[in-house]
Design an enzyme around this catalytic site. Structure first.
Site, PDB file in Angstrom:
ATOM      1  N   CYS A 136      49.660  64.242  42.300  1.00 52.52           N
ATOM      2  CA  CYS A 136      50.483  63.421  42.412  1.00 52.52           C
ATOM      3  C   CYS A 136      51.752  64.433  42.829  1.00 52.52           C
ATOM      4  O   CYS A 136      51.875  64.901  43.712  1.00 52.52           O
ATOM      5  CB  CYS A 136      50.857  62.317  41.755  1.00 52.52           C
ATOM      6  SG  CYS A 136      51.365  60.532  43.171  1.00 52.52           S
ATOM      7  N   GLU A 192      42.001  60.784  39.047  1.00 46.53           N
ATOM      8  CA  GLU A 192      41.458  60.249  36.990  1.00 46.53           C
ATOM      9  C   GLU A 192      41.468  58.780  37.267  1.00 46.53           C
ATOM     10  O   GLU A 192      41.593  58.760  36.319  1.00 46.53           O
ATOM     11  CB  GLU A 192      42.563  61.094  36.514  1.00 46.53           C
ATOM     12  CG  GLU A 192      44.215  60.700  36.003  1.00 46.53           C
ATOM     13  CD  GLU A 192      44.831  60.702  38.199  1.00 46.53           C
ATOM     14  OE1 GLU A 192      44.214  60.814  38.789  1.00 46.53           O
ATOM     15  OE2 GLU A 192      46.706  59.515  38.260  1.00 46.53           O
ATOM     16  N   HIS A 222      44.814  59.930  43.532  1.00 47.25           N
ATOM     17  CA  HIS A 222      44.328  60.562  41.972  1.00 47.25           C
ATOM     18  C   HIS A 222      42.717  60.215  41.700  1.00 47.25           C
ATOM     19  O   HIS A 222      42.701  59.280  41.152  1.00 47.25           O
ATOM     20  CB  HIS A 222      45.448  59.031  41.186  1.00 47.25           C
ATOM     21  CG  HIS A 222      46.426  59.374  41.337  1.00 47.25           C
ATOM     22  ND1 HIS A 222      47.257  59.428  40.109  1.00 47.25           N
ATOM     23  CD2 HIS A 222      47.667  58.928  42.506  1.00 47.25           C
ATOM     24  CE1 HIS A 222      49.017  59.552  40.367  1.00 47.25           C
ATOM     25  NE2 HIS A 222      48.980  58.923  41.807  1.00 47.25           N
TER      26      HIS A 222
END
Lengths: 737, 224
Positions: free
Chosen positions: B86, B202, B200
């Protein structure tokens, strides 16, 4: 400092102080006030800061329970959520600024409520908001402006929350003509802290330093608290300079610096500078500890030149905190803030005089006793009168209007702005940062985050049915508490406490004051019956433009705990073939209903009675059945009744349903009886679930699945339903672009 | 395995990233942007998401001047593995460690939602646990995710297998949320040691949060 100010009458008018106030001020000071002092009294005695009209009605709120660590009176309330963890939360309004300047008004509302939470030592982990707009559907100037406000407020909330890295996980948005001249923007933040590491807004210990940290002070927001304590007129656009400008980047730095500071043992107390800025933070901190304070205003970091002591005391520049530290720790504290590129300056110290003494380059420019400013703030018993409109609408029923076929009504309601999906709004909010979000905006009913630290989940929901509050201010207040709690319970969490944001019209209107008093009574009753105490909140009055007050709007946010973060109950259909039950009693109750507004065109009727025992039984059933893994989903039946609840569950899951419910009148599929929920159960769990009902009314109404939604004599293809549900909002809000 | 994670003022996904890699059993360290060198035992450097310096100018435009970025450039040049997520992707393009640029989303709005991505090239350490054509479900949350590269650059990306991921629907058909050229969601450098993507991974490490598809992506780095 004892000469009368020139043109005192104009000064008093500018500061919205009465002759009576002036006499009182002179009595407190024992002399004439100077301009700085007048400004201080004006801010501290504004409706916004002193709660002078509302205080008398706020007494008696249930505020305690074994799990309440901190109730009202601090920057935010705190509850124990187990295993040494605490949830810190509060909701606040930023209505007037958002109407004047939607982006900055909404943004700084979000920034302000987050500061209230992290000043308590908690890292903000979830935001909600409750938004009320006027009519957005027409092709006139008002609707066009309202659509502009929707776009601006949404961007403002997103702009601030996203940059802060705090997920906005849900909320509520509704529309009514009564907000055409006065929208409502209520922002909620929840933070997490260790339950033995909570910080409070106090300043004590003679000689302890008082530090200013965060952004520099400018002239923005000067007099904001006083502005928001007045009604709107056509000229209100000229108030734009009183709206603060937000800087979420600086607030993010302030958050991290404060959390780093809280790991040390330097802090005695800390408070954010919100409404009335340095004035309210310093007076409140000293007041809570019974201390006095000296502040050298020339030491306050300034953004502009030629600012006066008056400007420094009344500026509402954002992203600032006042803190009281242990003597000797000043340098270490300043080092932390320097690391984060923030200003930090020792501007004063705690004294034992009980007075606030302000200096400007060594010269004393104001001296005001601390206690009387808050203790002796005017407390008004404003006249109240039951509004006449109540008698005109109480006997109205849907039978007073031409009958509309259910199919036609269903088609209209599935396109109602109140019903349709608000992804246009919530996809502009980062809802997943911090990697805790289990249930978010668009997934119906409560929003849920997991707590990494203790394996639990926190459910939260902000609600208020304003039509109920209009036809029955007391019942509506109670219903808001009940619905908010019910939404939380539908996720399998036990509702524990609420924060409220009481938005009402002009308190100088006896009918509004009566609505306010009744609303408080309703909230008190419901909170006591449901054992969900009020742990903090906010009152916003003067939500009136050109003499038109908004509907009574007590937004309620309930927070609850689910012991198992892996067992959060969803609210949308999960699997075709599962059975659907309607729990609770359904009657032909349409008072204040969405049906009556959208189909009959009126907000009228009698509000259904609330049976708290049945409500609690419903919560218990869902929470306990979920613990036994007997439920696939649960959703309350509220606005639009069972039909609209099912339509939402179908649209969001992509699964149809085939339902037949018993009714007295065929329109009852849209009725809004309280204390009802739809639950989805696997066929193999049906027997075990039914065994838990323990006398609660419950009807097996159908099954999940298929390409259509069928509810009694209503049928709609999933394609049409999903188009209505998912695409209407964008079509309406973006039509001017 | 040691993962170092950069923290600029305004970064807000550093702890999420740390949590995700620790879940995979890695050692992690948060590295302040004023550091002039990276921890010497770094096996993977992650530039995490957020709003470095508030992103008031162009996303990542100020962060590239932070002291630590010199060390990042040296680390990348010497073959060290770097992942930008990002805002981290934006920083790496601004620092010219990755080709292309990220513009404001086509619809001008911030977009936050789960989105499907198709694996375009798994011939690299990042995506080697996945197959070409696999579709994964990963959250996106950005205002400036509209990937731009000129025609010449695009040809080069294609020729070198540098296009990692494209935005699609759940069946793998192109669905472009933000106007990115060729629906590109992630790219790597020619040497295939610097990776960047707007989504993302994560945030997609646990089914309870809606998707665990990010595990297969981040795990690629663990076995070198």
């Amino acid at each position: 400092m004892s000469q009368q100010l020139p043109d005192i009458d104009t000064q008093l008018a500018n500061h919205k102080l009465s002759q009576e106030d002036y006499t009182h001020i002179k009595q407190i000071l024992g002399r004439e006030p100077n301009l700085v002092e007048l400004g201080i009294f004006s801010a501290m005695w504004s409706e916004h800061c002193s709660y002078k009209s509302s205080k008398v009605h706020l007494k008696g709120f249930p505020t305690s329970a074994p799990w309440v660590i901190q109730g009202p009176g601090e920057n935010a309330g705190v509850i124990d959520i187990g295993d040494g963890m605490a949830a810190v939360f509060k909701m606040e309004s930023h209505n007037h600024p958002s109407f004047i300047e939607p982006y900055q008004g909404a943004a700084t509302g979000v920034g302000g409520i987050m500061r209230d939470v992290f000043t308590m030592g908690a890292r903000p982990v979830a935001n909600l908001n409750a938004l009320r707009f006027g009519n957005v559907l027409n092709d006139d100037k008002t609707s066009k402006h309202q659509r502009y406000l929707v776009r601006g407020v949404t961007e403002g909330i997103g702009g601030y929350g996203n940059c802060m890295g705090v997920p906005t996980i849900g909320g509520e948005t509704s529309f009514d003509e009564c907000y055409n001249g006065n929208i409502l923007v209520n922002a909620f933040t929840l933070g997490l802290a260790k339950s033995d590491e909570i910080f409070y807004g106090k300043a004590e210990g003679i000689g302890n330093p008082v530090l200013y940290v965060g952004a520099k002070t400018g002239r923005d927001g000067l007099g904001g608290a006083v502005m928001s304590s007045d009604s709107f007129t056509e000229e209100s656009k000229s108030l734009r300079p009183t709206v603060q400008v937000g800087d979420p980047f600086t607030e993010k730095l302030l958050l991290e610096a404060c959390l780093e500071l809280f790991k040390t043992d330097y802090v005695i107390g800390i408070q954010d500078m919100g409404a009335a800025g340095l004035t309210s933070s310093s007076f409140e901190m000293a007041g809570r500890s019974g201390s006095g304070m000296i502040m050298h205003l020339d030491k306050v970091p300034a953004r502009e030149e030629n600012m006066t002591p008056y400007d420094f005391m009344l500026s509402e520049s954002q992203e600032r905190m006042l803190l009281c530290a242990k003597k000797g720790s000043e340098e270490e504290i300043i080092k932390i803030f320097e690391k984060w590129d923030l200003d930090a300056a020792v501007i004063g110290e705690v004294t034992d005089t009980g007075n606030m003494e302000l200096f400007w380059h060594g010269e004393k420019v104001a001296e005001v006793p601390v206690d009387p400013v808050s203790e002796e703030a005017p407390e008004l018993n404003r006249p109240m009168k039951r509004p006449e409109y109540l008698d005109l609408i109480k006997d109205t029923t849907i039978n007073d209007f031409p009958k509309v076929e259910n199919q036609e009504a269903f088609e209209k309601l599935t396109k109602s702005m109140e019903v349709v999906d608000k992804s246009w709004i919530y996809t502009q909010y980062d809802s997943m940062v911090q990697t805790n979000t289990v249930k978010k905006g668009g997934e119906l009913d409560a929003s849920v985050i997991r707590v990494k630290e203790n394996g639990k989940a926190l459910a939260m929901s902000a609600d208020c049915n304003v039509r109920y509050c209009y036809i029955d201010p007391k019942g509506g207040g109670a219903a808001a508490v009940v619905e908010s709690g019910r939404n939380v319970a539908m996720s399998g969490a036990r509702p524990l406490a609420i924060t409220d944001c009481l938005n009402y019209g002009n308190p100088e209107n006896p009918e509004v004051m009566w609505q306010f008093a009744e609303g408080c009574l309703g909230i008190k009753e419901a909170c006591a019956e449901l054992t969900t105490p009020v742990i903090g909140g906010n009152v916003s009055l003067y939500n009136e433009t050109n003499g038109v007050s908004v509907f009574p709007t007590p937004s309620i946010a309930t927070v609850g705990v689910n012991d198992d973060q892996n067992n959060v109950l969803m609210s949308t259909f999960q699997e075709a073939g599962n059975q659907l039950y309607l729990v609770g009693e359904s009657k032909s109750e349409f008072g204040g209903s969405l049906y009556m507004k959208e189909i009959c065109g009126v907000v009228a009727g009698k509000l259904p009675e609330i049976d708290y025992a049945k409500e609690l039984a419903l919560w218990d059933l869902v929470i306990e059945a979920n613990k036994k893994h007997l439920l696939e989903c649960a959703k309350d039946a509220s606005s639009g009744g069972v039909a609209i609840a099912l339509a939402k569950m179908a649209a969001t899951s992509g699964l149809g349903c085939d339902v037949s419910m018993s009714v007295e009148d065929e329109r009852d599929i849209f009725a809004e009886s309280q204390s009802r929920a739809i639950v989805e159960v696997k066929p193999e769990n049906a027997e075990a679930f039914e065994a838990m009902l323990d006398g609660l009314a419950c009807e097996k109404i159908g099954v999940v699945g298929g390409d259509t939604v069928k509810i009694n004599n209503v049928t709609m293809s999933m394609e049409t339903l999903q188009d209505n549900y998912f695409n209407t909002f964008k079509r309406v809000i973006e039509q001017d672009l | 395995m040691k993962v170092s994670i950069l923290q600029f003022p305004g970064t807000n996904c550093e702890f999420d990233t740390q949590y995700a890699f620790e879940k995979l059993g890695c050692n992690t360290e948060i590295v302040w942007h004023k550091a002039e060198s990276l921890p010497s035992d770094t096996d993977l450097l992650v530039v995490a998401g957020g709003f470095s310096y508030g992103d008031y100018l162009r996303s990542g435009a100020i962060a590239k001047f932070s002291p630590v970025m010199k060390a990042v450039a040296e680390y990348a040049k010497s073959g060290g593995k770097v992942l930008g997520i990002c805002n981290g992707f934006q920083v790496l393009t601004e620092a010219r460690l990755l080709p292309g640029a990220l513009k404001r989303n086509e619809g001008l709005h911030f977009i936050s939602k789960h989105h499907h991505l198709r694996v375009e090239n798994n011939d690299n350490i990042f995506l080697k646990k996945l197959n070409n054509g696999d579709v994964v479900n990963i959250p996106i949350a950005h205002h400036d995710g509209n990937y731009y590269i000129n025609e010449e650059g695009l040809k080069e990306l294609e020729a070198n297998g540098q296009i990692l991921l494209r935005y699609t629907d759940e069946d793998g058909n192109i669905k472009n949320p933000n106007g990115s050229v060729e629906s590109i969601a992630g790219v790597c450098n020619k040497e295939k040691n610097v990776f960047g993507l707007m989504p993302h991974p994560e945030r997609a490490m646990e089914a309870v949060l809606g998707s665990a598809d990010g595990i297969a992506m981040l795990k690629g780095f663990l076995e070198s």
